[in-house]
Design a protein around this motif. Structure first.
Motif, short mmCIF file in Angstrom:
data_model
loop_
_atom_site.label_atom_id
_atom_site.label_comp_id
_atom_site.label_asym_id
_atom_site.label_seq_id
_atom_site.Cartn_x
_atom_site.Cartn_y
_atom_site.Cartn_z
N ILE A 276 0.83 -1.21 0.00
CA ILE A 276 0.00 0.00 0.00
C ILE A 276 0.87 1.26 0.00
O ILE A 276 0.60 2.24 -0.68
N TYR A 277 1.96 1.23 0.77
CA TYR A 277 2.84 2.40 0.87
C TYR A 277 3.79 2.52 -0.32
O TYR A 277 4.48 3.52 -0.46
N ASN A 278 3.85 1.47 -1.16
CA ASN A 278 4.81 1.47 -2.26
C ASN A 278 4.73 2.75 -3.10
O ASN A 278 3.66 3.24 -3.43
N ASN A 279 5.91 3.25 -3.43
CA ASN A 279 6.02 4.54 -4.08
C ASN A 279 5.24 4.66 -5.39
O ASN A 279 4.44 5.57 -5.56
N GLU A 280 5.45 3.70 -6.32
CA GLU A 280 4.81 3.84 -7.63
C GLU A 280 3.51 3.05 -7.74
O GLU A 280 2.56 3.49 -8.35
N ARG A 281 3.52 1.81 -7.16
CA ARG A 281 2.37 0.93 -7.38
C ARG A 281 1.40 0.93 -6.22
O ARG A 281 0.40 0.26 -6.25
N GLY A 282 1.74 1.66 -5.16
CA GLY A 282 0.96 1.55 -3.94
C GLY A 282 -0.44 2.13 -4.04
O GLY A 282 -0.71 3.02 -4.83
N LEU A 283 -1.32 1.62 -3.19
CA LEU A 283 -2.70 2.09 -3.14
C LEU A 283 -2.76 3.54 -2.68
O LEU A 283 -3.54 4.35 -3.19
N LEU A 284 -1.94 3.89 -1.69
CA LEU A 284 -2.04 5.21 -1.09
C LEU A 284 -1.72 6.32 -2.09
O LEU A 284 -2.51 7.24 -2.29
N ASN A 285 -0.57 6.20 -2.77
CA ASN A 285 -0.24 7.20 -3.77
C ASN A 285 -1.19 7.16 -4.96
O ASN A 285 -1.54 8.20 -5.51
N GLU B 79 0.16 16.16 -5.56
CA GLU B 79 1.30 16.83 -4.89
C GLU B 79 1.53 16.30 -3.47
O GLU B 79 2.56 16.52 -2.87
N TRP B 80 0.52 15.54 -2.97
CA TRP B 80 0.71 14.91 -1.65
C TRP B 80 1.42 13.56 -1.74
O TRP B 80 1.72 12.95 -0.74
N GLU B 81 1.60 13.08 -2.96
CA GLU B 81 2.28 11.80 -3.13
C GLU B 81 3.62 11.86 -2.44
O GLU B 81 4.29 12.89 -2.42
N HIS B 82 4.00 10.72 -1.88
CA HIS B 82 5.15 10.77 -1.01
C HIS B 82 5.80 9.40 -0.96
O HIS B 82 5.12 8.38 -1.07
N ASN B 83 7.09 9.35 -0.76
CA ASN B 83 7.77 8.09 -0.52
C ASN B 83 7.65 7.77 0.97
O ASN B 83 8.53 8.06 1.76
N TRP B 84 6.49 7.19 1.33
CA TRP B 84 6.11 7.09 2.74
C TRP B 84 7.14 6.41 3.61
O TRP B 84 7.45 6.89 4.70
N LEU B 85 7.65 5.28 3.15
CA LEU B 85 8.57 4.52 4.00
C LEU B 85 10.01 4.97 3.84
O LEU B 85 10.87 4.61 4.64
N GLY B 86 10.28 5.78 2.83
CA GLY B 86 11.66 6.20 2.59
C GLY B 86 11.98 7.56 3.20
O GLY B 86 13.14 7.88 3.43
N GLY B 87 10.95 8.37 3.46
CA GLY B 87 11.20 9.71 3.97
C GLY B 87 11.54 9.70 5.45
O GLY B 87 10.97 8.94 6.22
N LEU B 88 12.47 10.55 5.81
CA LEU B 88 12.94 10.57 7.20
C LEU B 88 11.81 10.92 8.16
O LEU B 88 11.69 10.36 9.24
N GLY B 89 10.96 11.85 7.76
CA GLY B 89 9.90 12.28 8.66
C GLY B 89 8.69 11.35 8.65
O GLY B 89 7.99 11.20 9.65
N LEU C 94 -4.23 9.06 -3.96
CA LEU C 94 -3.98 10.51 -3.96
C LEU C 94 -3.98 11.07 -5.37
O LEU C 94 -4.53 12.13 -5.63
N ARG C 95 -3.37 10.31 -6.31
CA ARG C 95 -3.37 10.74 -7.71
C ARG C 95 -4.79 10.82 -8.24
O ARG C 95 -5.18 11.77 -8.89
N LEU C 96 -5.57 9.82 -7.89
CA LEU C 96 -6.93 9.70 -8.40
C LEU C 96 -7.80 10.86 -7.97
O LEU C 96 -8.61 11.38 -8.74
#
Lengths: 276, 291
Positions: free
Chosen positions: B125-134, B144-154, B137-139
């Motif tokens: 789900i959190y996957n950057n390109e194929r994930g449900l979450l991003n 612009e809220w798309e994010h690398n959820w598991l890769g970002g420090l914050g 958000l695109r849909l």
């Protein structure tokens, strides 16, 4: 007043639906994604796969060696469950049906084990299993799983045995039953519900265990399903949809167990933790 | 007389397997963890006694500080977010709305599936390109809220932590069972006095199930201290150790053959677990919560 009641009802329904969606939606998405092609996966996440790619499942089953992982998990979980149920019922029988000096101390010591964070004991388990010469064997996991849930099982089963009326036992004694016959012919059949509850818990936790499977085994021959899932990411580096299919397959046995033993699980949870 | 000796052999024989396993997998390991935490040892060469030095080294260690902070956040989040949500849902289901049994079954469902499978699902789900979450958000036009959820420090730690908190089924089932055991007569008296359902929940139900709530808070906090699988699978502790937790750190130290440090971490976990149990028990002052 009436409006308040109506509002309350609507709010209640809204909250319950939100949690329902949260629980089910990601799983449905996973199933849907597992039937897509890898190209479709990059597009609209809500579009249905057309046509559904059941080939992903065949693919997953083969490349992840799911048959082997499954049979390992089945063997380990069933053995650990049977052994745990037997050892726990025997101990619970003595602790519940006989009064002797150290009984209460033994029982309260045993059940403190319920709250010990066993992941803190990684190093000694690792050395113990090596010492016994069991590293990287199925027996290592069977023994560990049997032991780790023993406190909870004894607690649940003893609770059931405590509620058996004493007259039944006296009748058994008059019939000439000795210590062992009384256990197998009277006590075990009557406390069946308790034993099944403990066993269901034991099965689910053995089936789903991960940390000790990772720590105590290494070769693929003894790998459990949960350990296998961990390797999916490296096995299916580009084939995401087959990986999703493999995850879906791995969930099926838990779903089957749950639908069969739902009542045991829920009553066991209540029994096992309200006082534990 | 004959019966007593007979009973004695049988009793010893029946207790022995459980006691042996308990000694091997609980008593010996706890002793081992405490003793080895005072040594400098790689598991093979001869160990040297270093007293509390492993502990003092830990307290100056950045990864340890991050791990313990993350575990404490996790423990408090489970106790103060997950458990209260479970209470709300249990109170609502206790009013037996249409389909409450089915809802109970579904809410509990994530807890019978392995944590590994759920974690892999959320990884997807959190996957950057194929994930449900991003994808979602695109849909809805929020790309612009798309994010690398598991890769970002914050975002990494919140992402690892949050999704599990909303699976409330486990505590809900325990709480609901206890609510059902409350005698109806309390409520009859209250509704004659004109108390609404919400008032009844607040003034009657909650105080009566205090013992169970104490159990849930204890279990939740101990659970927060044990977290491990999600972190290992989703981030491996990264980026920059920002998602590390104690059990993961213990596992890594074991793999590096730092037996002393690994067991010092184990001791910290056991002590923290004990502290949680004692503190919660005292706070709830639950006299009936005896074990």
């Amino acid at each position: 007043m009436k409006i308040n009641v109506l509002l309350e009802k609507m709010l209640s329904r809204a909250i319950l639906s939100l949690f329902l969606i949260y629980t089910l939606f990601p799983m449905l998405w996973l199933v849907m994604a597992s039937l897509k092609t890898n190209v479709e996966l990059l597009g609209d996440p809500f579009r249905f796969p057309a046509p559904p790619q059941f080939g992903n499942y065949v693919n997953a089953f083969k490349s992840a060696h799911l048959a082997l992982l499954f049979s390992n998990s089945v063997l380990i979980s069933f053995s650990a469950t049977a052994l745990n149920a037997l050892v726990a019922s025997m101990a619970a029988y003595v602790l519940s049906r006989y009064k002797f000096r150290f009984g209460p101390v033994i029982f309260s010591t045993l059940i403190t084990g319920i709250l010990v964070p066993v992941s803190a004991l990684m190093v000694p388990y690792f050395t113990l299993i090596r010492m016994l010469g069991l590293y990287d064997t199925k027996l290592a996991l069977i023994l560990t799983y049997t032991a780790v849930s023993l406190p909870l099982s004894v607690f649940i089963i003893k609770g059931f045995m405590d509620s058996i009326p004493g007259e039944l036992e006296e009748a058994a004694l008059l019939d000439g039953c000795d210590f062992y016959q009384k256990f197998f012919r009277v006590i075990v059949p009557i406390s069946r519900t308790g034993i099944v509850t403990a066993a269901t818990f034991q099965f689910l936790s053995s089936w789903n265990e991960f940390l000790y499977a990772m720590l105590l085994t290494s070769s693929e021959q003894v790998r459990t399903l949960q350990m296998g899932i961990r390797f999916f990411a490296s096995q299916f580096t580009t084939d995401f949809t087959s990986m999703f299919a493999a995850i879906v397959i791995s969930i099926i046995p838990s779903v089957a167990m749950y639908s069969l033993f739902q009542n045991q699980i829920i009553s066991g949870l209540t029994q096992g933790s309200v006082k534990g | 007389m004959q019966r007593t000796t007979h009973f004695r052999t049988g009793a010893i024989l029946f207790l022995l397997p459980a006691l042996l396993l308990f000694a091997a997998f609980f008593l010996y390991p706890v002793g081992y963890v405490v003793v080895v935490s005072l040594l400098n040892w790689d598991g093979m060469s001869s160990p040297g006694f270093v007293g509390l030095r492993n502990y003092s080294a830990l307290f100056h260690d950045e990864v340890f500080r991050i791990s313990i902070r993350n575990n404490l956040i996790w423990a408090f989040a489970e106790a103060f977010i997950q458990v209260p949500l479970a209470i709300v849902v249990a109170l609502l289901l206790a009013r037996k709305p249409k389909g409450w049994k089915l809802l109970r079954t579904i809410y509990f469902f994530p807890h019978v599936i392995s944590g590994i499978a759920i974690t892999m699902m959320w990884g997807a789900i959190y996957n950057n390109e194929r994930g449900l979450l991003n994808g979602f958000l695109r849909l809805i036009g929020l790309s612009e809220w798309e994010h690398n959820w598991l890769g970002g420090l914050g975002s990494a730690f919140p992402s690892v932590l949050v999704y599990g908190l909303l699976y409330i089924g486990y505590f809900m089932v325990i709480i609901l069972a206890d609510i059902s055991s409350v005698s109806q007569s309390y409520y009859e008296a209250a509704s004659i006095d004109g108390a609404t359902r919400t008032q009844q929940d607040w003034h009657i139900t909650l105080p009566l199930i205090k013992g169970t709530l104490a159990t849930c808070v204890t279990l939740a906090m101990v659970n927060g201290l044990r977290q491990f699988e999600q972190v290992l699978l989703l981030t491996g502790g990264g980026p920059a150790n920002s998602t590390s937790v104690l059990v993961l750190y213990l596992y890594k130290e074991l793999q590096n053959f730092h037996y002393g440090t690994a067991n010092a971490l184990g001791t910290v976990l056991i002590v923290l677990g004990g502290l949680v149990i004692l503190t919660v028990r005292r706070l709830f002052n639950a006299a009936k919560y005896d074990m």
